[in-house]
Write an enzyme that holds these catalytic residues in place. Structure first.
Site, PDB file in Angstrom:
ATOM      1  N   GLU A 251       0.837  -1.201   0.000  1.00  0.00           N
ATOM      2  CA  GLU A 251       0.000   0.000   0.000  1.00  0.00           C
ATOM      3  C   GLU A 251       0.871   1.251   0.000  1.00  0.00           C
ATOM      4  O   GLU A 251       2.017   1.204   0.458  1.00  0.00           O
ATOM      5  CB  GLU A 251      -0.866   0.048   1.275  1.00  0.00           C
ATOM      6  CG  GLU A 251      -1.827  -1.107   1.409  1.00  0.00           C
ATOM      7  CD  GLU A 251      -2.582  -1.066   2.738  1.00  0.00           C
ATOM      8  OE1 GLU A 251      -2.257  -0.220   3.597  1.00  0.00           O
ATOM      9  OE2 GLU A 251      -3.493  -1.890   2.910  1.00  0.00           O
ATOM     10  N   LYS A 253       2.452   4.386   1.514  1.00  0.00           N
ATOM     11  CA  LYS A 253       2.672   4.863   2.886  1.00  0.00           C
ATOM     12  C   LYS A 253       2.682   6.374   2.803  1.00  0.00           C
ATOM     13  O   LYS A 253       3.638   6.986   2.305  1.00  0.00           O
ATOM     14  CB  LYS A 253       3.984   4.342   3.465  1.00  0.00           C
ATOM     15  CG  LYS A 253       4.186   4.750   4.921  1.00  0.00           C
ATOM     16  CD  LYS A 253       5.472   4.187   5.481  1.00  0.00           C
ATOM     17  CE  LYS A 253       5.528   4.254   7.006  1.00  0.00           C
ATOM     18  NZ  LYS A 253       5.320   5.570   7.580  1.00  0.00           N
ATOM     19  N   ARG A 258      -1.864   9.486  11.422  1.00  0.00           N
ATOM     20  CA  ARG A 258      -2.712   8.304  11.511  1.00  0.00           C
ATOM     21  C   ARG A 258      -3.933   8.627  12.366  1.00  0.00           C
ATOM     22  O   ARG A 258      -3.782   9.201  13.440  1.00  0.00           O
ATOM     23  CB  ARG A 258      -1.923   7.178  12.150  1.00  0.00           C
ATOM     24  CG  ARG A 258      -2.677   5.877  12.232  1.00  0.00           C
ATOM     25  CD  ARG A 258      -1.772   4.824  12.803  1.00  0.00           C
ATOM     26  NE  ARG A 258      -2.345   3.506  12.698  1.00  0.00           N
ATOM     27  CZ  ARG A 258      -1.625   2.395  12.732  1.00  0.00           C
ATOM     28  NH1 ARG A 258      -0.312   2.464  12.857  1.00  0.00           N
ATOM     29  NH2 ARG A 258      -2.200   1.215  12.663  1.00  0.00           N
ATOM     30  N   ARG A 273      -2.760   8.622  16.846  1.00  0.00           N
ATOM     31  CA  ARG A 273      -1.902   7.447  17.076  1.00  0.00           C
ATOM     32  C   ARG A 273      -1.663   7.228  18.562  1.00  0.00           C
ATOM     33  O   ARG A 273      -1.563   6.116  19.029  1.00  0.00           O
ATOM     34  CB  ARG A 273      -0.569   7.680  16.368  1.00  0.00           C
ATOM     35  CG  ARG A 273       0.367   6.525  16.410  1.00  0.00           C
ATOM     36  CD  ARG A 273       1.725   6.978  15.866  1.00  0.00           C
ATOM     37  NE  ARG A 273       2.663   5.881  15.753  1.00  0.00           N
ATOM     38  CZ  ARG A 273       3.285   5.323  16.762  1.00  0.00           C
ATOM     39  NH1 ARG A 273       3.049   5.738  18.001  1.00  0.00           N
ATOM     40  NH2 ARG A 273       4.132   4.340  16.577  1.00  0.00           N
ATOM     41  N   GLU A 302      -4.932   7.389   7.032  1.00  0.00           N
ATOM     42  CA  GLU A 302      -3.857   8.364   7.124  1.00  0.00           C
ATOM     43  C   GLU A 302      -4.432   9.665   6.558  1.00  0.00           C
ATOM     44  O   GLU A 302      -4.860   9.726   5.404  1.00  0.00           O
ATOM     45  CB  GLU A 302      -2.651   7.875   6.305  1.00  0.00           C
ATOM     46  CG  GLU A 302      -1.388   8.631   6.518  1.00  0.00           C
ATOM     47  CD  GLU A 302      -0.639   8.285   7.824  1.00  0.00           C
ATOM     48  OE1 GLU A 302      -1.110   7.424   8.600  1.00  0.00           O
ATOM     49  OE2 GLU A 302       0.404   8.904   8.056  1.00  0.00           O
ATOM     50  N   LYS A 425       7.441  -1.612   6.769  1.00  0.00           N
ATOM     51  CA  LYS A 425       7.514  -0.327   6.062  1.00  0.00           C
ATOM     52  C   LYS A 425       8.811  -0.232   5.260  1.00  0.00           C
ATOM     53  O   LYS A 425       9.873  -0.662   5.730  1.00  0.00           O
ATOM     54  CB  LYS A 425       7.382   0.844   7.033  1.00  0.00           C
ATOM     55  CG  LYS A 425       8.334   0.807   8.199  1.00  0.00           C
ATOM     56  CD  LYS A 425       8.105   1.998   9.130  1.00  0.00           C
ATOM     57  CE  LYS A 425       8.922   1.859  10.387  1.00  0.00           C
ATOM     58  NZ  LYS A 425       8.811   2.968  11.302  1.00  0.00           N
TER      59      LYS A 425
HETATM   60  P1  ATP Z   1       6.898   6.205  11.174  1.00  0.00           P
HETATM   61  O1  ATP Z   1       7.906   7.073  11.845  1.00  0.00           O
HETATM   62  O2  ATP Z   1       7.425   5.391  10.053  1.00  0.00           O
HETATM   63  O3  ATP Z   1       5.614   6.861  10.892  1.00  0.00           O
HETATM   64  P2  ATP Z   1       5.658   5.006  13.379  1.00  0.00           P
HETATM   65  O4  ATP Z   1       6.429   4.463  14.523  1.00  0.00           O
HETATM   66  O5  ATP Z   1       4.863   6.243  13.536  1.00  0.00           O
HETATM   67  O6  ATP Z   1       6.674   5.111  12.220  1.00  0.00           O
HETATM   68  P3  ATP Z   1       5.115   2.618  12.125  1.00  0.00           P
HETATM   69  O7  ATP Z   1       4.193   1.592  12.594  1.00  0.00           O
HETATM   70  O8  ATP Z   1       6.545   2.328  12.243  1.00  0.00           O
HETATM   71  O9  ATP Z   1       4.705   3.908  12.899  1.00  0.00           O
HETATM   72  O10 ATP Z   1       4.773   3.015  10.626  1.00  0.00           O
HETATM   73  C1  ATP Z   1       3.455   3.000  10.250  1.00  0.00           C
HETATM   74  C2  ATP Z   1       2.895   4.395  10.202  1.00  0.00           C
HETATM   75  O11 ATP Z   1       2.780   4.789   8.851  1.00  0.00           O
HETATM   76  C3  ATP Z   1       1.499   4.379  10.713  1.00  0.00           C
HETATM   77  O12 ATP Z   1       1.469   4.726  12.067  1.00  0.00           O
HETATM   78  C4  ATP Z   1       0.758   5.381   9.869  1.00  0.00           C
HETATM   79  O13 ATP Z   1       0.799   6.656  10.493  1.00  0.00           O
HETATM   80  C5  ATP Z   1       1.575   5.490   8.613  1.00  0.00           C
HETATM   81  N1  ATP Z   1       0.921   4.946   7.410  1.00  0.00           N
HETATM   82  C6  ATP Z   1       0.868   5.550   6.211  1.00  0.00           C
HETATM   83  N2  ATP Z   1       0.271   4.796   5.292  1.00  0.00           N
HETATM   84  C7  ATP Z   1      -0.091   3.653   5.909  1.00  0.00           C
HETATM   85  C8  ATP Z   1      -0.731   2.462   5.478  1.00  0.00           C
HETATM   86  N3  ATP Z   1      -1.105   2.280   4.216  1.00  0.00           N
HETATM   87  N4  ATP Z   1      -0.927   1.500   6.404  1.00  0.00           N
HETATM   88  C9  ATP Z   1      -0.529   1.661   7.688  1.00  0.00           C
HETATM   89  N5  ATP Z   1       0.083   2.753   8.137  1.00  0.00           N
HETATM   90  C10 ATP Z   1       0.317   3.746   7.268  1.00  0.00           C
END
Ligand code: ATP
Length: 585
Positions: A251, A253, A258, A273, A302, A425
């Site tokens: 998907e 990103k 979030r 989040r 998102e 990711k």
């Molecule tokens: P990052 O700093 O990469 O955002 P994070 O610790 O906030 O990391 P991770 O779980 O590592 O969170 O990465 C997933 C984050 O990416 C999610 O919290 C969300 O905010 C974002 N995101 C964007 N697109 C998507 C998607 N298609 N599915 C899930 N999460 C997504």
């Protein structure tokens, strides 16, 4: 009834230790001494709140008010109390010191109980409008009049949320499992319940009153946020596919915020989040969600800021303009958003988290087609079976202004609160420089020279050691800051300044200022290096050496949506170093 002095005794001992095991044992004693009807209240207070985060209830107590009360009950002028505050750096200790010197005039004290403190706090949180400051002041003063100086210290720390013992949720859960079931392994059951209820107070109350079985029966409910599922990282498309058994859904990103949207016929609520209720920042997202003609759903999306004219995605920091309390209508017009939906956790009154990804996606498709609002859409997705296909999709995502892609296992359930390889990711940054950005917490600062006189020239940052629940220094950063951001950070950091290094912080470096680890920022760097000066990863690669970052730079993202316990972990840093060097695990 629980005398507050019992709690104070235990807190005093907890303050003296940095060992997680000892902290856990003190908590066990505390919980065993707490009547079951009070257990949730104790948990909230230890966490620095009076209700779970998603309820958004705060006491609204300013330091200024506490200083006023201290001055009133001790006959010391406010300015003198301020002066002491600057010397000591903690208002609880200021009150304790001043009141210890005061000759006691009140002869009969009403014993201060835990109930009374919590009830007073609860009352205070509900007082609003004209004259509210005066009423709050009176309520506090009456509590202080009946309390010993030590008790006052902790009442103030609870009220300001500055207990600063740094007790992690995982430690609280360990202690609850030990206190009520005598088996630490049962923490897993508590954790699952916490992941769907986001309320440790409630979990503890059910545990104390009804037992473990009732805790396992805690279910997802509308308008109670679920702790989000998180992703692991890999470096290449090949690694991602290998981890997903050769076939996966990929998907976009998107670089936004979030959100978890809860909706019934009558009501919509949006959670961040970190499980904060952010509905008031996003009335447009709520409006778009209302158009979904499907009953009782919880979906995840998102939210991304878009260019008004071209509708292209804009970077995350543009969204921060939306985090304002006032003029939201104007801000909404200037910074419009799109809502890219990527998961569904609940529909028609049923928990859907156990469905495999692919079925949730089908259901989500069905649900979203019922909306007529063009701001709301399904996130772009494809099923891929080869590295080539995946790389093509990554290129497309980046062309479209995305941060990268999320690779998701087709058969995986939604695992609330877990960071596993079911979601992976891959970010744009992985292809250049260091494999990923890091989210680090600010623990110290040194004053600047030249243009930065009177502000911080460099900030000391740390990673999180989850096992020990401590923060370990990893680098100093001074580049990537605009004057405006620096100014804002300077103001914000002032709230968390402490006179010496925080007890749960490891750092060999001496700094001009120290902070309670609270503010999280995102950092990019060119490489992870070995360094004897920093504590992160100490001895894990080479004896006497920790890990640091070469050319760290602030990406301009202040991660308001992250708590210090959500930042890059020490184990992740070590792993990243090994991958970078291709050292086999
Ligand atoms: P990052 O700093 O990469 O955002 P994070 O610790 O906030 O990391 P991770 O779980 O590592 O969170 O990465 C997933 C984050 O990416 C999610 O919290 C969300 O905010 C974002 N995101 C964007 N697109 C998507 C998607 N298609 N599915 C899930 N999460 C997504």
């Amino acid at each position: 009834m629980l005398d507050f002095s019992t709690i104070v005794n235990i807190l005093e001992q907890m303050e003296q230790t940095t060992s997680r095991i000892e902290l856990t044992n003190y908590l066990v004693t505390l919980f065993k001494n707490t009547p079951s009807e009070l257990i949730d209240k104790i948990i909230y207070l230890i966490q620095g709140k009076i209700r779970p985060d998603y309820e958004g209830i705060e006491m609204g107590i300013a330091e200024k008010m506490i200083i006023k009360i201290i001055s009133q009950i001790s006959d010391i002028s406010s300015s003198k109390a301020y002066q002491k505050y600057h010397e000591i750096g903690d208002l609880g200790s200021v009150a304790e010191t001043i009141l210890k010197n005061k000759i006691q005039t009140t002869l009969f004290h009403e014993k201060v109980t835990m109930e009374r403190i919590y009830l007073t706090f609860d009352k205070i949180s509900k007082i609003t409008g004209k004259g509210s400051q005066e009423i709050k002041l009176k309520l506090f003063a009456s509590l202080f009049n009946d309390s010993s100086p030590e008790e006052c210290k902790y009442i103030i720390r609870f009220a300001l949320g500055t207990l600063r013992l740094g007790i992690a949720e995982s430690t609280i859960m360990d202690a609850l499992a030990l206190a009520f079931t005598s088996d630490k392994k049962n923490r897993k059951i508590l954790e699952s319940a916490y992941n769907v209820s986001s309320d440790l107070g409630r979990v503890s109350k059910i545990l104390a009153n009804q037992g473990l079985k009732a805790v396992s029966a805690i279910k997802i409910e509308l308008f109670i946020p679920i702790r989000p599922m998180l992703a692991e990282r890999v470096r290449t498309a090949k690694d991602a596919l290998e981890k997903s058994a050769g076939k996966a859904a990929v998907e976009f990103k998107i670089d936004g915020e979030r959100v978890q949207i809860h909706k019934t016929d009558k009501k919509v609520q949006i959670f961040s989040r970190s499980l904060e209720n952010v509905t008031h920042y996003y009335p447009d997202v709520a409006e778009a969600s209302r158009t979904i003609n499907f009953k009782n759903i919880i979906i995840e999306a998102e939210v991304v800021a878009i260019n008004k004219n071209t509708e292209e995605f804009l970077p995350f920091q543009e969204l921060m303009h939306r985090r304002r309390k006032h003029d939201i209508k104007k801000i909404m017009e200037n910074y419009p958003v799109f809502v890219n939906v990527f998961d569904i956790l609940y529909a028609s009154g049923k928990d859907k988290t156990n469905l495999p990804y692919i079925e949730r996606r089908e259901l989500l498709k069905e649900v979203i087609t019922k909306s007529v609002d063009r701001r709301l859409s399904l996130i772009q997705q494809r099923i891929v079976g080869t590295v080539k296909e995946l790389e093509k999709f990554i290129a497309k995502a980046i062309e479209n202004g995305c941060e990268g892609v999320m690779v998701k296992q087709i058969n995986s359930a939604y695992r609330a609160g877990a960071r596993e390889f079911a979601w992976i990711k891959i970010k744009r940054e992985y292809r250049s420089e260091l494999a990923d950005t890091l989210d680090l917490v600010i623990i110290g600062g040194s004053y600047g020279r030249g243009r930065r006189v009177g502000k911080y020239g460099a900030l000391l940052l740390a990673v999180y050691d989850k096992k020990e629940n401590v923060f370990k220094s990893v680098c100093k950063v001074g580049s990537g800051f605009t004057d405006e951001v620096l100014e804002e950070l300077f103001k914000e950091l002032g709230k968390y300044m402490i006179p010496k290094k925080h007890p749960r912080v490891y750092s060999k470096l001496d700094m001009d200022s120290w902070f309670v680890p609270t503010i999280v920022i995102e950092i990019i760097a060119s490489e992870i290096t070995l360094s004897p000066e920093y504590d992160a990863g100490m001895n894990s690669i080479r004896e006497g050496f920790g890990l640091s970052l070469r050319f760290p730079k602030f990406t301009k993202k202040i991660r308001l949506d992250k708590n210090p316990q959500d930042i890059t972990e020490e184990t992740e840093l070590v792993e990243m170093y090994r991958k970078q060097r291709n050292i086999k695990l």
